[in-house]
Design a protein around this motif. Sequence first.
Motif, PDB file in Angstrom:
ATOM      1  N   LYS A  30     -18.834  21.282  22.207  1.00 29.11           N
ATOM      2  CA  LYS A  30     -18.604  20.872  23.588  1.00 29.11           C
ATOM      3  C   LYS A  30     -19.243  21.894  24.535  1.00 29.11           C
ATOM      4  O   LYS A  30     -19.392  23.061  24.172  1.00 29.11           O
ATOM      5  CB  LYS A  30     -17.106  20.792  23.861  1.00 29.11           C
ATOM      6  CG  LYS A  30     -16.337  19.875  22.935  1.00 29.11           C
ATOM      7  CD  LYS A  30     -14.850  19.944  23.217  1.00 29.11           C
ATOM      8  CE  LYS A  30     -14.059  19.034  22.291  1.00 29.11           C
ATOM      9  NZ  LYS A  30     -12.606  19.099  22.564  1.00 29.11           N
ATOM     10  N   PRO A  31     -19.564  21.492  25.730  1.00 25.35           N
ATOM     11  CA  PRO A  31     -20.129  22.457  26.681  1.00 25.35           C
ATOM     12  C   PRO A  31     -19.240  23.677  26.881  1.00 25.35           C
ATOM     13  O   PRO A  31     -19.756  24.787  27.092  1.00 25.35           O
ATOM     14  CB  PRO A  31     -20.261  21.633  27.961  1.00 25.35           C
ATOM     15  CG  PRO A  31     -20.470  20.241  27.479  1.00 25.35           C
ATOM     16  CD  PRO A  31     -19.601  20.118  26.261  1.00 25.35           C
ATOM     17  N   GLU A  32     -17.940  23.494  26.781  1.00 28.22           N
ATOM     18  CA  GLU A  32     -17.024  24.630  26.960  1.00 28.22           C
ATOM     19  C   GLU A  32     -17.049  25.607  25.799  1.00 28.22           C
ATOM     20  O   GLU A  32     -16.419  26.664  25.863  1.00 28.22           O
ATOM     21  CB  GLU A  32     -15.591  24.140  27.216  1.00 28.22           C
ATOM     22  CG  GLU A  32     -15.093  23.136  26.214  1.00 28.22           C
ATOM     23  CD  GLU A  32     -15.243  21.700  26.706  1.00 28.22           C
ATOM     24  OE1 GLU A  32     -16.321  21.364  27.264  1.00 28.22           O
ATOM     25  OE2 GLU A  32     -14.286  20.917  26.523  1.00 28.22           O
ATOM     26  N   ASP A  33     -17.765  25.288  24.742  1.00 31.57           N
ATOM     27  CA  ASP A  33     -17.962  26.236  23.641  1.00 31.57           C
ATOM     28  C   ASP A  33     -19.102  27.209  23.933  1.00 31.57           C
ATOM     29  O   ASP A  33     -19.324  28.154  23.163  1.00 31.57           O
ATOM     30  CB  ASP A  33     -18.274  25.498  22.341  1.00 31.57           C
ATOM     31  CG  ASP A  33     -17.117  24.647  21.857  1.00 31.57           C
ATOM     32  OD1 ASP A  33     -17.375  23.513  21.406  1.00 31.57           O
ATOM     33  OD2 ASP A  33     -15.965  25.107  21.932  1.00 31.57           O
ATOM     34  N   THR A  34     -19.801  26.983  25.009  1.00 35.65           N
ATOM     35  CA  THR A  34     -20.907  27.865  25.375  1.00 35.65           C
ATOM     36  C   THR A  34     -20.404  29.283  25.624  1.00 35.65           C
ATOM     37  O   THR A  34     -19.489  29.497  26.417  1.00 35.65           O
ATOM     38  CB  THR A  34     -21.617  27.341  26.637  1.00 35.65           C
ATOM     39  OG1 THR A  34     -22.228  26.086  26.337  1.00 35.65           O
ATOM     40  CG2 THR A  34     -22.675  28.319  27.121  1.00 35.65           C
ATOM     41  N   ALA A  35     -20.991  30.230  24.915  1.00 37.66           N
ATOM     42  CA  ALA A  35     -20.552  31.626  25.000  1.00 37.66           C
ATOM     43  C   ALA A  35     -21.444  32.473  24.105  1.00 37.66           C
ATOM     44  O   ALA A  35     -22.224  31.946  23.299  1.00 37.66           O
ATOM     45  CB  ALA A  35     -19.103  31.772  24.560  1.00 37.66           C
ATOM     46  N   VAL A  36     -21.289  33.771  24.240  1.00 42.32           N
ATOM     47  CA  VAL A  36     -21.835  34.685  23.247  1.00 42.32           C
ATOM     48  C   VAL A  36     -20.767  34.875  22.178  1.00 42.32           C
ATOM     49  O   VAL A  36     -19.619  35.183  22.491  1.00 42.32           O
ATOM     50  CB  VAL A  36     -22.225  36.037  23.864  1.00 42.32           C
ATOM     51  CG1 VAL A  36     -22.746  36.981  22.788  1.00 42.32           C
ATOM     52  CG2 VAL A  36     -23.273  35.835  24.954  1.00 42.32           C
ATOM     53  N   TYR A  37     -21.142  34.660  20.945  1.00 43.44           N
ATOM     54  CA  TYR A  37     -20.215  34.760  19.815  1.00 43.44           C
ATOM     55  C   TYR A  37     -20.435  36.076  19.083  1.00 43.44           C
ATOM     56  O   TYR A  37     -21.583  36.456  18.796  1.00 43.44           O
ATOM     57  CB  TYR A  37     -20.412  33.579  18.873  1.00 43.44           C
ATOM     58  CG  TYR A  37     -19.814  32.297  19.393  1.00 43.44           C
ATOM     59  CD1 TYR A  37     -20.395  31.629  20.469  1.00 43.44           C
ATOM     60  CD2 TYR A  37     -18.657  31.768  18.825  1.00 43.44           C
ATOM     61  CE1 TYR A  37     -19.827  30.460  20.961  1.00 43.44           C
ATOM     62  CE2 TYR A  37     -18.090  30.597  19.311  1.00 43.44           C
ATOM     63  CZ  TYR A  37     -18.681  29.945  20.381  1.00 43.44           C
ATOM     64  OH  TYR A  37     -18.125  28.795  20.876  1.00 43.44           O
ATOM     65  N   TYR A  38     -19.311  36.721  18.773  1.00 44.71           N
ATOM     66  CA  TYR A  38     -19.327  38.007  18.091  1.00 44.71           C
ATOM     67  C   TYR A  38     -18.493  37.935  16.823  1.00 44.71           C
ATOM     68  O   TYR A  38     -17.481  37.237  16.772  1.00 44.71           O
ATOM     69  CB  TYR A  38     -18.726  39.092  18.984  1.00 44.71           C
ATOM     70  CG  TYR A  38     -19.423  39.307  20.298  1.00 44.71           C
ATOM     71  CD1 TYR A  38     -19.072  38.574  21.427  1.00 44.71           C
ATOM     72  CD2 TYR A  38     -20.423  40.266  20.418  1.00 44.71           C
ATOM     73  CE1 TYR A  38     -19.700  38.782  22.644  1.00 44.71           C
ATOM     74  CE2 TYR A  38     -21.054  40.490  21.640  1.00 44.71           C
ATOM     75  CZ  TYR A  38     -20.693  39.737  22.734  1.00 44.71           C
ATOM     76  OH  TYR A  38     -21.322  39.952  23.945  1.00 44.71           O
ATOM     77  N   CYS A  39     -18.897  38.692  15.829  1.00 48.96           N
ATOM     78  CA  CYS A  39     -18.044  38.867  14.655  1.00 48.96           C
ATOM     79  C   CYS A  39     -17.533  40.300  14.632  1.00 48.96           C
ATOM     80  O   CYS A  39     -18.150  41.205  15.224  1.00 48.96           O
ATOM     81  CB  CYS A  39     -18.801  38.548  13.371  1.00 48.96           C
ATOM     82  SG  CYS A  39     -20.295  39.529  13.101  1.00 48.96           S
ATOM     83  N   ALA A  40     -16.441  40.476  13.958  1.00 47.15           N
ATOM     84  CA  ALA A  40     -15.847  41.805  13.866  1.00 47.15           C
ATOM     85  C   ALA A  40     -15.026  41.906  12.593  1.00 47.15           C
ATOM     86  O   ALA A  40     -14.554  40.901  12.050  1.00 47.15           O
ATOM     87  CB  ALA A  40     -14.960  42.087  15.085  1.00 47.15           C
ATOM     88  N   ALA A  41     -14.883  43.132  12.123  1.00 47.82           N
ATOM     89  CA  ALA A  41     -14.134  43.386  10.897  1.00 47.82           C
ATOM     90  C   ALA A  41     -12.769  43.985  11.225  1.00 47.82           C
ATOM     91  O   ALA A  41     -12.632  44.754  12.182  1.00 47.82           O
ATOM     92  CB  ALA A  41     -14.916  44.332  10.007  1.00 47.82           C
ATOM     93  N   ASP A  42     -11.790  43.643  10.433  1.00 42.11           N
ATOM     94  CA  ASP A  42     -10.452  44.206  10.536  1.00 42.11           C
ATOM     95  C   ASP A  42     -10.531  45.719  10.389  1.00 42.11           C
ATOM     96  O   ASP A  42     -11.357  46.246   9.635  1.00 42.11           O
ATOM     97  CB  ASP A  42      -9.595  43.606   9.418  1.00 42.11           C
ATOM     98  CG  ASP A  42      -8.111  43.868   9.545  1.00 42.11           C
ATOM     99  OD1 ASP A  42      -7.356  43.275   8.745  1.00 42.11           O
ATOM    100  OD2 ASP A  42      -7.698  44.657  10.404  1.00 42.11           O
ATOM    101  N   ARG A  43      -9.682  46.420  11.103  1.00 41.26           N
ATOM    102  CA  ARG A  43      -9.641  47.877  10.982  1.00 41.26           C
ATOM    103  C   ARG A  43      -8.948  48.326   9.697  1.00 41.26           C
ATOM    104  O   ARG A  43      -9.091  49.463   9.274  1.00 41.26           O
ATOM    105  CB  ARG A  43      -8.895  48.485  12.173  1.00 41.26           C
ATOM    106  CG  ARG A  43      -9.539  48.194  13.509  1.00 41.26           C
ATOM    107  CD  ARG A  43      -8.733  48.826  14.628  1.00 41.26           C
ATOM    108  NE  ARG A  43      -9.197  48.430  15.933  1.00 41.26           N
ATOM    109  CZ  ARG A  43     -10.160  49.034  16.601  1.00 41.26           C
ATOM    110  NH1 ARG A  43     -10.771  50.087  16.066  1.00 41.26           N
ATOM    111  NH2 ARG A  43     -10.523  48.603  17.797  1.00 41.26           N
ATOM    112  N   GLU A  44      -8.203  47.425   9.079  1.00 39.10           N
ATOM    113  CA  GLU A  44      -7.377  47.756   7.914  1.00 39.10           C
ATOM    114  C   GLU A  44      -7.944  47.083   6.680  1.00 39.10           C
ATOM    115  O   GLU A  44      -8.261  45.898   6.691  1.00 39.10           O
ATOM    116  CB  GLU A  44      -5.939  47.280   8.168  1.00 39.10           C
ATOM    117  CG  GLU A  44      -4.980  47.560   7.035  1.00 39.10           C
ATOM    118  CD  GLU A  44      -3.562  47.123   7.386  1.00 39.10           C
ATOM    119  OE1 GLU A  44      -3.160  47.248   8.554  1.00 39.10           O
ATOM    120  OE2 GLU A  44      -2.858  46.633   6.472  1.00 39.10           O
ATOM    121  N   GLN A  45      -8.021  47.831   5.603  1.00 45.28           N
ATOM    122  CA  GLN A  45      -8.468  47.257   4.339  1.00 45.28           C
ATOM    123  C   GLN A  45      -7.314  46.539   3.641  1.00 45.28           C
ATOM    124  O   GLN A  45      -6.174  46.976   3.693  1.00 45.28           O
ATOM    125  CB  GLN A  45      -8.981  48.362   3.414  1.00 45.28           C
ATOM    126  CG  GLN A  45     -10.220  49.078   3.932  1.00 45.28           C
ATOM    127  CD  GLN A  45     -10.751  50.078   2.918  1.00 45.28           C
ATOM    128  OE1 GLN A  45     -10.558  49.923   1.715  1.00 45.28           O
ATOM    129  NE2 GLN A  45     -11.414  51.106   3.393  1.00 45.28           N
TER     130      GLN A  45
END
Length: 127
Positions: free
Chosen positions: A86-101
């Motif tokens: 949808k148009p409202e999905d327009t964004a910059v997408y980022y991934c990130a890792a949990d700080r905890e293993q």
Amino acid sequence: VQLQASGGGLVQAGGSLRLSCAASERTFSRYAMGWFRQAPGKEREFVAAISWSGGPIYYTDSVKGRFTIFRDNTKNTVYLQMNSLKPEDTAVYYCAADREQYRRDYEQIGPADFGSWGQGTQVTVSS
């Protein structure tokens, strides 16, 4: 963990994209992973997360039934399959890792639990 996101682009409403986030380290499989997005003028939004073992643990309400998060630990990569965009999905997408293993309790997991951010990938959905 160093992360590299890719797969963004321009798509028409109703279309699909698959985002990828590749990690540089073998320890990738120890961490839950998350996808976030930030649209212009808006705060960063927590979109989806997946446990280190591969079970989806979070979707924001607006993407439930349309987005799927999954991972391939043999490729050190997490994915976000985005359908019915949808148009409202327009964004910059980022991934990130949990700080905890090897996190076991995901009930309270939130954006503050994630670090090691990758650079973003732009997703633009035209109407």
